[in-house]
Design a protein around this motif. Structure first.
Motif, PDB file in Angstrom:
ATOM      1  N   LEU A   3       0.903  -1.048  -0.014  1.00 52.61           N
ATOM      2  CA  LEU A   3      -0.092   0.049  -0.014  1.00 52.61           C
ATOM      3  C   LEU A   3       0.943   1.049  -0.050  1.00 52.61           C
ATOM      4  O   LEU A   3       1.939   1.194   0.660  1.00 52.61           O
ATOM      5  N   LEU A   4       0.389   2.411  -0.884  1.00 52.80           N
ATOM      6  CA  LEU A   4       1.135   3.457  -0.860  1.00 52.80           C
ATOM      7  C   LEU A   4       0.245   4.537  -0.233  1.00 52.80           C
ATOM      8  O   LEU A   4      -0.867   4.688  -0.639  1.00 52.80           O
ATOM      9  N   ARG A   5       0.933   5.394   0.564  1.00 53.46           N
ATOM     10  CA  ARG A   5       0.068   6.409   1.277  1.00 53.46           C
ATOM     11  C   ARG A   5       0.331   7.706   0.165  1.00 53.46           C
ATOM     12  O   ARG A   5       1.295   7.886  -0.005  1.00 53.46           O
ATOM     13  N   ARG A  10      -4.950   9.039   1.611  1.00 55.81           N
ATOM     14  CA  ARG A  10      -5.586   7.688   1.115  1.00 55.81           C
ATOM     15  C   ARG A  10      -4.591   6.661   0.750  1.00 55.81           C
ATOM     16  O   ARG A  10      -3.182   7.128   0.543  1.00 55.81           O
ATOM     17  N   ASP A  11      -4.803   5.368   0.632  1.00 58.25           N
ATOM     18  CA  ASP A  11      -4.037   4.359   0.483  1.00 58.25           C
ATOM     19  C   ASP A  11      -4.288   3.830  -1.022  1.00 58.25           C
ATOM     20  O   ASP A  11      -5.435   3.842  -1.562  1.00 58.25           O
ATOM     21  N   LEU A  12      -3.245   3.450  -1.628  1.00 60.00           N
ATOM     22  CA  LEU A  12      -3.428   2.973  -3.003  1.00 60.00           C
ATOM     23  C   LEU A  12      -2.625   1.686  -3.242  1.00 60.00           C
ATOM     24  O   LEU A  12      -1.475   1.462  -2.813  1.00 60.00           O
ATOM     25  N   ALA A  62      -7.805  -2.834  -1.425  1.00 61.19           N
ATOM     26  CA  ALA A  62      -7.534  -2.121  -0.277  1.00 61.19           C
ATOM     27  C   ALA A  62      -7.237  -0.822  -0.596  1.00 61.19           C
ATOM     28  O   ALA A  62      -6.914   0.003   0.393  1.00 61.19           O
ATOM     29  N   SER A  63      -7.369  -0.398  -1.812  1.00 58.41           N
ATOM     30  CA  SER A  63      -7.350   1.075  -2.096  1.00 58.41           C
ATOM     31  C   SER A  63      -8.504   1.841  -1.538  1.00 58.41           C
ATOM     32  O   SER A  63      -9.719   1.512  -1.791  1.00 58.41           O
ATOM     33  N   ALA A  76      -3.514  11.085 -11.682  1.00 57.86           N
ATOM     34  CA  ALA A  76      -2.531  11.588 -10.831  1.00 57.86           C
ATOM     35  C   ALA A  76      -1.925  10.884  -9.813  1.00 57.86           C
ATOM     36  O   ALA A  76      -1.077  11.100  -9.040  1.00 57.86           O
ATOM     37  N   ASP A  77      -2.956  10.040  -9.245  1.00 61.53           N
ATOM     38  CA  ASP A  77      -2.523   8.865  -8.101  1.00 61.53           C
ATOM     39  C   ASP A  77      -1.413   7.973  -8.978  1.00 61.53           C
ATOM     40  O   ASP A  77      -0.609   7.794  -8.024  1.00 61.53           O
ATOM     41  N   CYS A  78      -1.689   7.434 -10.168  1.00 66.55           N
ATOM     42  CA  CYS A  78      -0.521   6.737 -10.629  1.00 66.55           C
ATOM     43  C   CYS A  78       0.605   7.458 -10.961  1.00 66.55           C
ATOM     44  O   CYS A  78       1.676   6.859 -10.864  1.00 66.55           O
TER      45      CYS A  78
END
Length: 295
Positions: A3-5, A10-12, A62-63, A76-78
């Motif tokens: 997971l990336l904060r 938010r988590d990605l 889990a995002s 933008a998240d990517c």
């Protein structure tokens, strides 16, 4: 999966497959979907030495959910994800509902996205001159028919569709999706890909239907970027017998994306055009990118 904060808290969720030194391809999944790697989809890419990054769009797996997200918001998240992974240049691959997100990535991060592979992609919901649902199977006609009737109507229909695929076998899913499956796609879904697809969708829907509802809203709202901002080479593939995203969507995109090389396949459907061949298609795109960089 890791997971990336994200900057907004938010988590990605994401995953990385393939050789650590290979050219990077960011894969945008369909609707519903998730970061869960599918060997029948990614295997042809990793076999050609691509390092493939998958992720779950907001609300899937889990995002974290992101209310009101647009296609450009996901891009933008990517971009943040790839920067965090230390990747400066990469290709984007968008299949089905992932197509608009792949295009958005090229618009949001033109300095990083070197090329776009579009496979069976949706066109904009308000595309001038396009009958959006003509040629779609009954399930998608019903799904997109809820648009404009408010989120409760969309959510109710998505819940019904999600219950038909969540936790079911590929044979059950094929039965539920019958109106969307020409024979070439039915053959794919009832073979090895079916189990991969079921695991991918089950994870995407494991915490609820928010991702699917958000996808439907994002696809049918303004995408948040201008096609003129997409300057990277595009390889566009679409099957003529596609009943999920009719070939008219691919034809519309072909007319409005000047950098696209277009491949309309007469005997291919939504699934058959992608399974086992994305690596080869990516190699063609990579060749165009290399040729573009050569003085």
């Amino acid at each position: 999966m890791p997971l990336l904060r994200l900057p907004d808290g938010r988590d990605l969720e994401y995953e990385v497959q393939g050789p650590s030194t290979g050219p990077v391809a960011l894969f945008h999944h369909g609707m519903p979907g998730s970061a869960v790697p599918m060997d029948t989809v990614l295997g042809s890419m990793t076999a050609r030495e691509f390092r493939v990054v998958t992720y779950s769009r907001a609300g899937y797996g889990a995002s974290s959910h992101a209310a009101g997200r647009t296609v450009a918001d996901t891009a933008a998240d990517c971009a943040f994800l790839l920067t965090t992974l230390g990747v400066e240049r990469y290709l984007t691959v968008g299949w089905s509902a992932g197509g608009p997100h792949a295009l958005a990535g090229a618009a949001v991060a033109p300095e990083s996205v070197e090329g776009v592979l579009l496979v069976s992609s949706f066109a904009p919901f308000d595309a001038d001159g396009l009958d959006y649902i003509e040629g779609m199977g009954a399930q998608n006609v019903a799904q997109f028919g809820t648009v404009g009737h408010g989120e409760p109507a969309m959510r109710a229909l998505v819940a019904q569709m999600a219950s038909a695929v969540r936790g079911n076998t590929s044979a059950d899913v094929a039965t539920e999706m019958a109106s969307l499956l020409p024979p070439v796609d039915l053959a794919v879904l009832t073979a090895e890909y079916g189990a991969d697809n079921a695991a991918n969708m089950d994870h995407g829907l494991s915490r609820g239907d928010d991702g699917w509802v958000a996808d439907l809203a994002a696809l049918t709202s303004p995408w948040g970027f201008d096609f003129g901002a997409v300057v990277a080479p595009i390889e566009l593939w679409h099957g003529a017998v596609d009943q999920m995203v009719p070939v008219t969507h691919g034809q519309w995109l072909a007319e409005h994306l000047p950098t696209a090389e277009v491949h309309l396949e007469p005997d291919q459907g939504h699934l058959s055009i992608a399974i086992g061949s994305l690596g080869e298609k990516l190699d063609v795109l990579r060749g165009r990118v290399a040729g573009r960089a050569t003085p």
